[in-house]
Design a protein around this motif. Structure first.
Motif, PDB file in Angstrom:
ATOM      1  N   GLN A   1      99.173 -39.941 117.189  1.00  0.00           N
ATOM      2  CA  GLN A   1      99.153 -41.260 117.056  1.00  0.00           C
ATOM      3  C   GLN A   1     100.690 -41.824 117.313  1.00  0.00           C
ATOM      4  O   GLN A   1     101.255 -41.586 118.376  1.00  0.00           O
ATOM      5  N   GLU A   2     101.431 -42.356 116.260  1.00  0.00           N
ATOM      6  CA  GLU A   2     102.693 -42.995 116.708  1.00  0.00           C
ATOM      7  C   GLU A   2     103.683 -41.896 116.926  1.00  0.00           C
ATOM      8  O   GLU A   2     104.440 -42.185 117.529  1.00  0.00           O
TER       9      GLU A   2
ATOM     10  N   SER B   1     100.008 -42.204 109.802  1.00  0.00           N
ATOM     11  CA  SER B   1     100.667 -43.512 110.009  1.00  0.00           C
ATOM     12  C   SER B   1     101.689 -43.435 108.675  1.00  0.00           C
ATOM     13  O   SER B   1     102.433 -44.427 108.505  1.00  0.00           O
TER      14      SER B   1
ATOM     15  N   CYS C   1      94.316 -45.158 118.224  1.00  0.00           N
ATOM     16  CA  CYS C   1      93.215 -44.416 118.001  1.00  0.00           C
ATOM     17  C   CYS C   1      93.575 -43.596 116.428  1.00  0.00           C
ATOM     18  O   CYS C   1      94.475 -43.050 116.435  1.00  0.00           O
ATOM     19  N   ARG C   2      92.594 -43.870 115.418  1.00  0.00           N
ATOM     20  CA  ARG C   2      92.807 -43.325 114.074  1.00  0.00           C
ATOM     21  C   ARG C   2      91.887 -42.319 113.930  1.00  0.00           C
ATOM     22  O   ARG C   2      91.583 -41.927 112.575  1.00  0.00           O
ATOM     23  N   THR C   3      91.241 -41.720 114.864  1.00  0.00           N
ATOM     24  CA  THR C   3      90.355 -40.709 114.963  1.00  0.00           C
ATOM     25  C   THR C   3      88.951 -41.034 114.028  1.00  0.00           C
ATOM     26  O   THR C   3      88.809 -40.044 113.170  1.00  0.00           O
TER      27      THR C   3
ATOM     28  N   ARG D   1     100.466 -50.741 117.689  1.00  0.00           N
ATOM     29  CA  ARG D   1      99.925 -49.884 116.798  1.00  0.00           C
ATOM     30  C   ARG D   1      98.447 -50.186 116.519  1.00  0.00           C
ATOM     31  O   ARG D   1      97.744 -49.189 115.975  1.00  0.00           O
TER      32      ARG D   1
ATOM     33  N   TYR E   1      95.513 -37.151 118.054  1.00  0.00           N
ATOM     34  CA  TYR E   1      95.973 -37.278 116.537  1.00  0.00           C
ATOM     35  C   TYR E   1      97.089 -37.615 116.223  1.00  0.00           C
ATOM     36  O   TYR E   1      97.660 -37.844 115.202  1.00  0.00           O
TER      37      TYR E   1
ATOM     38  N   ARG F   1      98.007 -39.098 105.897  1.00  0.00           N
ATOM     39  CA  ARG F   1      97.835 -39.843 107.278  1.00  0.00           C
ATOM     40  C   ARG F   1      98.948 -39.790 108.077  1.00  0.00           C
ATOM     41  O   ARG F   1     100.185 -40.164 107.365  1.00  0.00           O
TER      42      ARG F   1
END
Ligand code: FMN
Ligand code: SF4
Length: 491
Positions: A400-401, A8, A447-449, A443, A398, A6
């Motif tokens: 993210q961070e 994250s 979006c975590r897809t 955070r 995708y 992941r």
């Protein structure tokens, strides 16, 4: 079952780099995210006498929530308000708007005609007003409208009933809809008339206040399907010139009848074979001709001729024709181009890299970060070919961070001109404003897809970010989406 690391869990730049190395990909990354005014994301860009205030673009995203007559519904208006509040200075089309009823991808897609015109003008105004309230100025905000005909993926009357309008017979896609061999193909005269409908729609868009129209050529819809009509006889098939005739005719009409309106194109620069869920739920390419495959053993002995930008294997790319298309854009005085890949219907993992599949999808056959890198490198290669065109890249959510540090590095290298944001803006509309102002990022809104914004419409429900947007969490539909997800074999 394969599990992918992941995003994250990648806490440091060193983690991120090591992960990329393990995948054999290379994305640039800057450890220090800069703010206004130094940030590459904050730099204005001049385009045909207009200034666009920063390098964030909102990609078009429909919500399956317009009224049956094609006017925006309350959720459409809410979404466009969020687009205005995002802080992005380029609004690429808002969402797909059908130029006529039979080309709607669902009965709740926006439609442009004389009756809906005042409502579309008000929709645009909502976005602009919100932007003005949040950011004080709108002279550096550019807002366009995406015009489409859904072609093979039309469902204008009933969400559950496909009414495909095809431009050629595609053996794999025809069989998905059980189309018989004698299923009618749109004739050349019908396509001539469709060009007129696009021009009429563009005139209306200009009256509604939009500064440009996107003549959509992506994601398997009609304009994109024509680009791969290699085997079609007649004026719209075969040669590159014929496969781009629709675009050239529409642009000629818009130049003649809507003088001053900008023309842009969003196109799928490359495509692959259709994928489906294999025995283990993992995505795998559908067998074609002599191609034999299993999830990890793919051999080809037959050319796959239906992928624009494909290399004939059905899985690799050859950007010769996409580059030629950029040259054509230049000839047609189209400078604003949005690059995307594939389609949401038969190879969604290349269009929108995601960890979790929608209900009609398949488990990702590759680490989704590979999909992000594919987007970034295809756009960079096209930008190298046509540095004078203004390119918008897609597929960044995708990250993210890692979105801001990668986006900043990609821009600084000149690999794209704009960072297009799709899903991230559904869950976290203010991301661009937060990044630019240096505010701490939220955070919990990343979006975590999870793909519920796709699962919902695939099941006849309005789209939206059910897991993270409080408004959607409260809708009765949220319960239905949760149940569907629970039943998913690979949920
Ligand atoms: C719910 C949803 C609706 C979308 N609608 C459109 C659309 O109307 N037109 C279009 O060109 N792309 C559409 N897309 C694709 C996005 O514009 C974008 O290319 C894709 O989500 C990948 O970008 P991302 O990684 O930032 O999400 C849609 C995507 C989603 C998730
Ligand atoms: S439902 Fe929300 S979290 Fe899931 S992919 Fe869509 S925008 Fe992202």
């Amino acid at each position: 079952m394969i599990t992918y690391r992941r995003i994250s869990a990648l806490k440091t730049a060193a983690d991120f780099r090591a992960h990329m190395e393990s995948l054999g990909i290379d994305l640039p990354l800057e450890e220090q995210v800069e703010q206004v005014p130094a940030s590459p994301l904050a730099q204005p860009l001049s385009l045909d006498g207009r200034t666009i205030g920063n390098r964030f673009a909102i990609l078009p995203m429909e919500g399956w929530d317009a009224e049956r007559d094609g006017r925006p519904g309350p959720l459409t208006i809410r979404r466009w308000r969020h687009f205005g509040a995002s802080g992005a200075k380029l609004i690429w089309g808002g969402e797909a708007v059908a130029v006529r009823h039979d080309g709607r991808a669902n009965p709740n897609q926006l439609l442009i005609n004389e009756q809906t015109l005042p409502h579309l003008a008000a929709l645009r105004e909502t976005l602009v007003t919100e932007h003005r309230q949040q950011f004080a100025r709108t002279d550096d905000l550019l807002v366009g409208l995406q015009l489409t005909h859904s072609g093979r993926f039309s469902r204008p009357n009933d969400k559950q009933r496909a009414e495909p309008l095809i431009v050629y017979h595609h053996p794999l896609l025809d069989s998905r809809h059980n189309l018989p061999p004698d299923y009618p193909v749109l004739g050349d005269e019908q396509l001539d008339r469709l060009c007129d409908e696009f021009v009429r729609a563009a005139r209306l868009a200009q009256r509604a206040g939009f500064e440009f129209v996107d003549i959509k050529h992506c994601h398997g819809y009609l304009g994109h399907e024509l680009l791969s009509a290699f085997e079609r006889p007649g004026r719209y098939g075969g040669s590159f010139e014929n496969r781009t005739r629709l675009l050239r005719q529409i642009v000629a009409g818009v130049r003649a009848e809507a003088s001053g309106l900008g023309v842009a194109v969003r196109f799928s620069a490359a495509d692959m074979l259709p994928f489906h869920s294999g025995p283990d739920g993992l995505g795998e390419p559908e067998p074609f001709g002599e191609i034999r495959h299993s999830s990890f053993d793919i051999r080809h002995s037959a050319a796959y001729p239906y992928a624009f930008g494909g290399d004939g294997t059905g899985l690799g790319f050859d950007l010769t024709e996409p580059r030629a298309l950029l040259d054509l854009f230049r000839e047609l005085r189209i400078r604003l181009v949005c690059v995307t890949l594939g389609t949401p219907y038969y190879n969604p993992h290349i269009l929108r890299p995601a960890l979790f599949p929608p209900s009609d999808g398949y488990l990702p056959p590759e680490d989704p970060l590979i999909g992000v890198a594919r987007h970034v490198h295809v756009t960079a290669e096209l930008k190298r070919h046509a540095p004078d065109l203004v390119l918008v890249g897609s597929g960044y959510t995708y990250l993210q961070e890692w979105l801001p540090p990668v986006a900043q590095a990609v821009l600084r290298r000149g690999w794209t001109d704009f960072i297009g944001l799709g899903r991230m803006v559904l869950s976290y509309p203010e991301l661009p404003a937060d990044v630019l102002s240096g505010r701490p990022l939220r955070r919990k809104q990343f979006c975590r897809t999870f793909s519920e914004c796709t699962t919902a419409p695939r099941n006849g429900l309005v789209s939206g970010c059910y897991p993270l947007d409080p408004h959607y969490k409260e809708l009765p539909e949220a319960q239905v989406v949760a149940e569907i997800k629970h039943r998913q074999p690979h949920g």
